[in-house]
Motif scaffolding. Structure first.
Motif, short mmCIF file in Angstrom:
data_model
loop_
_atom_site.label_atom_id
_atom_site.label_comp_id
_atom_site.label_asym_id
_atom_site.label_seq_id
_atom_site.Cartn_x
_atom_site.Cartn_y
_atom_site.Cartn_z
N LYS A 13 0.84 -1.20 0.00
CA LYS A 13 0.00 0.00 0.00
C LYS A 13 0.88 1.25 0.00
O LYS A 13 1.95 1.28 0.60
CB LYS A 13 -0.91 0.02 1.23
N HIS A 14 0.38 2.26 -0.67
CA HIS A 14 1.02 3.57 -0.62
C HIS A 14 0.44 4.35 0.54
O HIS A 14 -0.60 3.99 1.08
CB HIS A 14 0.79 4.31 -1.96
N ILE A 15 1.13 5.42 0.94
CA ILE A 15 0.58 6.29 1.98
C ILE A 15 -0.79 6.77 1.52
O ILE A 15 -0.96 7.24 0.41
CB ILE A 15 1.51 7.48 2.24
N ASP A 34 11.44 -0.80 -15.44
CA ASP A 34 12.28 -1.02 -16.62
C ASP A 34 11.54 -0.43 -17.82
O ASP A 34 10.56 0.29 -17.66
CB ASP A 34 12.63 -2.49 -16.82
N LYS A 35 12.00 -0.76 -19.01
CA LYS A 35 11.43 -0.12 -20.20
C LYS A 35 10.00 -0.54 -20.49
O LYS A 35 9.35 0.05 -21.36
CB LYS A 35 12.31 -0.39 -21.41
N ASN A 36 9.50 -1.55 -19.79
CA ASN A 36 8.14 -2.01 -20.04
C ASN A 36 7.28 -2.10 -18.78
O ASN A 36 6.13 -2.57 -18.87
CB ASN A 36 8.15 -3.38 -20.73
N HIS A 37 7.80 -1.64 -17.66
CA HIS A 37 7.02 -1.78 -16.42
C HIS A 37 7.15 -0.54 -15.55
O HIS A 37 8.25 0.02 -15.43
CB HIS A 37 7.47 -3.01 -15.62
N ILE A 38 6.03 -0.14 -14.96
CA ILE A 38 6.03 0.97 -14.01
C ILE A 38 5.20 0.57 -12.79
O ILE A 38 4.41 -0.39 -12.85
CB ILE A 38 5.43 2.26 -14.62
N LYS A 39 5.41 1.29 -11.70
CA LYS A 39 4.55 1.16 -10.53
C LYS A 39 3.76 2.45 -10.39
O LYS A 39 4.32 3.55 -10.48
CB LYS A 39 5.36 0.90 -9.27
N ALA A 40 2.44 2.32 -10.17
CA ALA A 40 1.59 3.49 -10.10
C ALA A 40 0.40 3.22 -9.18
O ALA A 40 0.09 2.07 -8.86
CB ALA A 40 1.09 3.87 -11.49
N ILE A 41 -0.23 4.29 -8.77
CA ILE A 41 -1.46 4.19 -7.98
C ILE A 41 -2.56 4.92 -8.73
O ILE A 41 -2.29 5.81 -9.55
CB ILE A 41 -1.30 4.78 -6.57
#
Length: 422
Positions: A94-96, A146-153
């Motif tokens: 979980k993010h803040i 990497d060039k094909n993956h991100i982390k986001a909310i």
């Protein structure tokens, strides 16, 4: 017969009139051509077709170059859109603020940076501050894996809601960055220009006449300067063809040890293209062409120029005017008369180019942005007088007209080809 004149031959063969006045009838009988007809007092010159590309490039100004090989740089903007290539996966953390962090697989994650916001237009968010109507889902980038993956909310959705509606090929639009109150720095962004090259071609024309011809009296005021004008007009017409449809190349002259350079035309430099088939050129297709020419990667000036072959001009002329797209009366820019086509996307300045017909492109056209059209000149057009008698060649005087130049299209995506396909 009364007043009949007598014509007698002189000892050297000349004709003489006796016992009467010389009239125009008698003069034309004895010496045909002695009296000139009024229409013969001037020469009607048949001018070649206009050379709009060459004309515009000269009018907007040229850049001096010191080499026959021209190197120039183009800078475009960073991509704004990519696509999702897999269903988002929750990371289990979980993010803040209790937001689930997702790993999102994209076709090109290099489009994004940490702190970017991303809009998913095809998926509606389920909640947000002061949101009276549904809007696209918005994500916030936490990490570029990497060039094909991100982390986001997800910013405007609960974790079990709209984010699960994202599927492969869903469009992802890069939006503005969002920084905190204490943030000073942000991920860097630099643009590096891309180098391209073209060759200056040496264009030449030569006018030559004998010294006797020059000194001879003429029935009309046809001078050597008139011949130069005709030669330059023909030279510019040929240059127009090379500037548009020329192929960049260089070959060696083995026997002389030098090389010949051929300039590349702007037709092949344009980075965009729209194809159409027989019967497809209607209002909907014209709107598509206008949209392609003025939006997205092609965005640039609000006014662009369409050089078109005769059949394309005819097809455009057969379209009835309407409120969204309308053809206007002629306007003049760079000393050339254009017809205008207006749309909500921008304005096209349309001109018929006979070069397109001559080169087999009567149904094609080329839309260029004049802001990104540049002419490079290694040798400006000049005329050198040469006395061929002095150099021991022949008893003539010659004028050699020379120019070494090329045209380039910076920001290639701002220019669009219109191509007819069978």
């Amino acid at each position: 017969m009364e007043n009949e004149v007598k014509i007698t031959t002189g000892f050297a063969g000349g004709e003489h009139v006796t016992d009467g006045p010389i009239t125009t009838t008698v003069a034309n009988q004895i010496a045909p051509g002695l009296i000139k007809n009024e229409v013969d007092e001037r020469v009607i010159r048949l001018k070649p077709m206009a050379t709009p590309v060459d004309q515009i490039s000269r009018t907007i100004g040229a850049r001096k170059c010191k080499s026959m090989v021209v190197e120039y740089y183009s800078v475009d903007t960073k991509k704004s859109v990519t696509k999702m290539s897999d269903v988002p996966e929750p990371t289990g953390t979980k993010h803040i603020g209790d937001k689930e962090i997702y790993t999102i697989t994209t076709t090109d994650s290099n489009v994004f940076s940490v702190s970017d916001t991303i809009l998913i237009p095809e998926v509606n968010g389920t909640k947000g501050e002061n949101m009276p109507a549904p809007t696209g889902l918005m994500l916030y980038v936490l990490e570029i894996i990497d060039k094909n993956h991100i982390k986001a909310i997800a910013i405007n959705s609960d974790d079990e809601g709209a984010i699960k509606g994202m599927v492969p090929n869903t469009q992802m639009v890069r939006m503005a960055r969002a920084a905190g109150e204490l943030d000073v720095l942000t991920p860097q962004f630099e643009a590096l220009p891309k180098k391209s090259t073209n060759f200056c071609q040496i264009f030449k024309a030569q006018v030559e006449q004998s010294h006797i011809m020059r000194q001879s009296a003429k029935e009309v005021g046809w001078t050597f300067s008139d011949q130069e004008e005709v030669a330059i007009t023909d030279m510019r017409m040929c240059m127009e063809k090379s500037f548009i449809f020329g192929s960049k190349a260089r070959i060696m002259q083995g026997e002389r040890g030098d090389e010949i350079m051929f300039t590349g035309g702007i037709w092949s430099q344009a980075g965009g293209a729209v194809n159409y088939k027989e019967g497809e050129l209607n209002h909907a297709k014209l709107t598509e062409i206008m949209r392609k020419a003025f939006t997205g990667e092609s965005a640039g000036s609000s006014k662009k120029i369409l050089f078109a072959g005769s059949q394309l001009i005819a097809d455009l002329s057969n379209l009835d005017a309407q409120r969204v797209i309308a053809a206007k009366d002629k306007v003049t820019y760079w000393g050339i008369d254009f017809n205008e086509i207006h749309s909500k996307f921008g304005t096209l300045l349309v001109i018929f180019s006979e070069v397109f017909d001559q080169c087999g492109h009567s149904r094609d056209g080329l839309i260029i942005d004049p802001e990104y059209l540049t002419k490079y000149v290694q040798q400006p057009m000049k005329a050198d007088k040469i006395d061929m008698k002095m150099v021991g060649t022949r008893n003539t005087e010659a004028v050699v007209i020379t120019e070494a130049s090329c045209l380039v299209l910076r920001n290639p995506k701002a220019h669009t080809r219109i191509i007819f396909r069978d």
